[in-house]
Scaffold this active site. Structure first.
Site, mmCIF file in Angstrom:
data_model
loop_
_atom_site.group_PDB
_atom_site.id
_atom_site.type_symbol
_atom_site.label_atom_id
_atom_site.label_comp_id
_atom_site.label_asym_id
_atom_site.label_seq_id
_atom_site.Cartn_x
_atom_site.Cartn_y
_atom_site.Cartn_z
ATOM 1 N N GLU A 53 0.273 -1.556 -0.225
ATOM 2 C CA GLU A 53 0.332 -0.060 0.168
ATOM 3 C C GLU A 53 0.780 1.275 -0.013
ATOM 4 O O GLU A 53 0.446 2.083 -0.037
ATOM 5 C CB GLU A 53 -0.962 0.017 1.270
ATOM 6 C CG GLU A 53 -2.063 -1.183 1.185
ATOM 7 C CD GLU A 53 -2.748 -0.837 0.742
ATOM 8 O OE1 GLU A 53 -3.677 0.193 -0.007
ATOM 9 O OE2 GLU A 53 -3.226 -2.023 -0.720
ATOM 10 N N SER A 101 -37.390 -31.507 -10.243
ATOM 11 C CA SER A 101 -38.166 -30.637 -10.956
ATOM 12 C C SER A 101 -39.081 -29.649 -10.862
ATOM 13 O O SER A 101 -39.850 -29.002 -10.951
ATOM 14 C CB SER A 101 -39.544 -31.747 -10.952
ATOM 15 O OG SER A 101 -39.664 -33.120 -11.656
#
Length: 749
Positions: free
Chosen positions: A86, A339
């Site tokens: 960073e 289903s």
């Protein structure tokens, strides 16, 4: 020279004015920017959770909120992983890296946006704890001024310690101590260089680089940070090479946060935090949910002696698209839908694309689809069935036939609109039966079914309505993102079919409910047992989803029409014990027309019944606007009959063919008189009341009786005359155009 001097002076003055103006603007804009040291810690990092009535039901802390760590207790490799990733000049600058800022400014000017931030660790700490996430010049100037104040008041080590204790690591986890525990199950002191680099990679974008969500993105990001640590002298080569070989963490059981309503709230909060800014929630918030606390308690205690597996239950409010109750013993896992997928992937798309209607006949028979041979439950087949019967009884072969005609590409498109994404390898005909490699969660499936009670409009389900800070300021308010998936008439027809499923089909355990309900069941398994059993029901008010099975795929004998359907029935009874649910929406564009039952049942053709056709020979069928048949059946236009006359053993026989739906009148004429000798259902007739030496002429007239009781006659058929000699045989005076056709007729009966 004088001109150049004047230009130089003017340029200098303009530059000075610009500097003074910029300085003045900076101080005016940042006048209210004051450093608050109290904001640099996580004190009060908690959330109150409120139900749908605004009543407080729980108070929860964020992960890591109570885990502070001193900088001296953090391994050097962890500290330097964040510095390398960073802000490599962290210990050398005074809070601002002017070289990076200049470079970022040039790039932003070229891109005409704030794509490059160039924020140091000090700036990130200020932005996270004091400011919003807006990308504006005003916010950036305040960040700069507050950063200078921060650097004057605190040492570099104090700033780094505060940064590591407040940074957001995703999954509602704040601070490096909490992150070490969440991702690796260890204390921060035990972090290895590879683990430290992983955490440093995560903070870039917690949703994008989480090792649990996207390990394929996290790994190269981690290795890139390890390389920076090596290049900047923070990691010896041997340790660097060893760290590159370390595996990413695997999601452990204690990191699954979906086993209760509150844990799902926590997961959704994470997504909201990433969408806005997680740092807005640092100092205490109130989370308003859709929770029905009494219903939630009912679900958590719902069980029977027949329970033989784990289960999940979800209830969604169809008007708000909010989840009012959620219980699971297995986690919010993705499973094959069986289903349950049929209305979503096959039947509704098929109706929407004008391929089928509820009355469309389909041959339910063993079929080979280029090597794929689906079978029905227990290998029972029914011949020609309607789409209505095929769906309500969840027959497999008709569903595959419809998908084969629809195409998997279109099915995938419709599923995508419902938030149901399928893998590329799942685009085959087994999709019709829910044969998927990855599957869907119960929440996703129930959320998709909700569109059937909302006129075909889908919206993702949610747990959280609104978030406020401790002072009542609204930090987040849900926007329901709706999208149209199916037309209203398609939805209406599916609802009518699934009402049948709840009355006489696979979900008939719901038939005892004293109000209309739609339902669909699903079961996945094989001869060794079932892995998944579903029942989803819905009214105009709620959608109820029940799944039973085991996360480890342990087999069970439960089917969707069994215990899951029983639970759905009990939940519906509980939901509407005081008042009935809202009715499902009606549709004004549905066409109901009579179709000819003779053509439908005998020839499997859908043809309009003529206006004069008796209603006993018609079926009232429903269609989308524009989908009704336009061709009329000819069975009664007009009634026709075929017949022949013959003599045998002293009697005259009138053989009738192709008149099974009509009545007939038989008129006999001879030298003495004319007489109707038969009036009734069409059948062959024997005339024994005859005398020798006479000539007989027969006329057969078909007719049917209208709904008003009127006889509607067709064309009379005059048969060849018969002359009976004195002997024992008859003689035809005229064979007519038919020859001895009755022999074929009789053989075909």
């Amino acid at each position: 020279m004088k001109v150049l001097k004047k230009i130089f002076v003017a340029g200098t003055l303009l530059a000075l004015i610009a500097v003074l103006a910029a300085t003045a603007y900076f101080f005016v804009v940042t006048a209210d920017a004051k450093l608050d040291s109290g904001k640099l810690t996580q004190a009060g990092n908690y959330a109150e959770v409120l139900d749908a009535d605004g009543e407080k039901v729980a108070e929860v802390s964020f992960l890591g909120a109570d885990k502070k760590v001193k900088l001296e207790d953090i391994p050097d490799s962890a500290k330097y992983a964040f510095i390398a990733a960073e802000d490599k000049k962290f210990y050398r600058h005074s809070g601002l890296d002017y070289a990076r800022m200049l470079k970022a400014t040039v790039k932003n000017i070229g891109a005409r946006s704030f794509k490059q931030g160039a924020s140091t660790i000090s700036q990130q700490l200020i932005k996270n704890t004091h400011l919003t996430n807006e990308k504006t010049l005003e916010r950036k100037l305040k960040e700069i001024r507050l950063t200078k104040q921060l650097e004057k008041k605190f040492t570099k080590d104090e700033i780094l310690e505060a940064y590591l204790n407040t940074i957001y690591f995703g999954h509602n986890c704040y601070g490096i101590a909490g992150a070490a525990d969440y991702y690796f199950g260890k204390s921060v002191q035990e972090l290895t260089p590879a683990e430290s680099a992983t955490l440093a990679a995560v903070i870039r974008s917690p949703s994008r680089y989480s090792p649990f969500l996207h390990p394929e993105k996290c790994l190269p990001a981690r290795n890139g940070i390890l390389k920076k640590m090596y290049e900047q002298g923070y990691l010896p080569q041997a340790e660097y090479e060893q760290a590159l070989q370390a595996p990413l963490p695997q999601k452990q059981e204690n990191t699954i946060s979906s086993r209760s309503y509150l844990q799902c709230v926590s997961e959704e909060l994470q997504d909201i935090a990433l969408l806005y800014s997680p740092y807005r929630f640092l100092h205490g918030i109130r989370i308003y949910t859709y929770l029905d606390a009494a219903l939630q308690n009912y679900l958590e205690n719902l069980k029977t002696d027949a329970d033989r597996s784990g289960k999940s239950i979800v209830v969604e409010d169809n008007k708000t698209y909010g989840i009012t109750a959620w219980y699971t013993s297995e986690g919010n896992i993705a499973r094959q839908p069986g289903s349950l997928i049929k209305p979503l992937a096959v039947y509704a798309p098929g109706i929407e694309e004008y391929l089928i209607s509820p009355c469309t006949p389909i041959a339910d028979e063993p079929t080979d689809f280029d090597g794929y041979t689906p079978s029905n439950y227990k290998d029972i087949y029914h011949g020609f069935v309607s789409v209505r019967q095929a769906l309500s009884e969840s027959l497999n072969v008709p569903a595959v036939k419809i998908l084969a005609r629809l195409g998997t590409d279109k099915s995938e498109t419709y599923l995508g609109k419902m938030g149901l994404r399928i893998a590329a390898g799942d685009k085959n005909l087994s999709l019709a039966l829910g044969g998927l490699s990855e599957g869907f969660s119960l929440q996703e499936l129930a959320g998709a079914y909700t569109l059937f009670s909302n006129r075909g409009i889908y919206a993702p389900p949610a747990f959280i309505r609104r978030i406020e800070d401790a002072d009542g300021k609204i930090l987040y308010e849900r926007t329901i993102e709706k999208r149209k998936v199916f037309s209203e008439d398609t939805v209406y027809l599916i609802n009518e079919i699934l009402k049948d499923a709840a009355q006489t089909g696979t979900a008939k355990k719901l038939a005892t409910l004293p109000f209309p309900v739609c339902a669909k069941t699903g079961t996945c398994g094989n001869e060794s047992g079932n892995t998944d059993a579903y029942a989803v029901s819905y009214t105009g008010s709620h959608t109820v989803g029940v799944w039973m099975g085991n996360a480890d795929n342990t087999r069970t004998s439960i089917t969707g029409g069994g215990l899951p359907c029983h639970y759905a029935m009990l939940i519906n009874k509980y939901l509407y014990k005081a008042e009935k649910p809202e009715p499902l929406p009606i549709c004004e564009t549905i066409e109901e027309v009579p179709i000819d039952s003779i053509a439908y049942e005998k020839y499997h053709e859908v043809l309009l019944a003529p206006p004069e056709e008796p209603s006993r020979y018609t079926i009232l069928a429903s269609f989308r606007m524009g989908a009704a048949p336009t061709q009329y059946a000819t069975s009664f236009l007009p009634p026709q009959v075929e017949a022949e006359v013959r003599y045998f053993n002293g009697s005259i026989f009138i053989d009738i063919c192709q008149a099974e739906y009509f009545n007939i009148e038989i008129k006999r004429s001879n030298s003495r008189k004319e007489k109707i000798i038969y009036d009734g259902k069409a059948r062959s007739y024997k005339d024994s009341d005859i005398k020798k030496g006479e000539k007989y002429l027969y006329t057969v007239t078909p007719y049917y009786i209208s709904d008003a009781g009127e006889k509607i006659y067709g064309k009379a058929l005059t048969l060849p005359s018969v002359y009976l000699r004195k002997g024992d045989t008859g003689q035809f005076e005229d064979n007519g155009p038919f020859g001895r056709w009755w022999e074929n007729c009789m053989s075909n009966l």
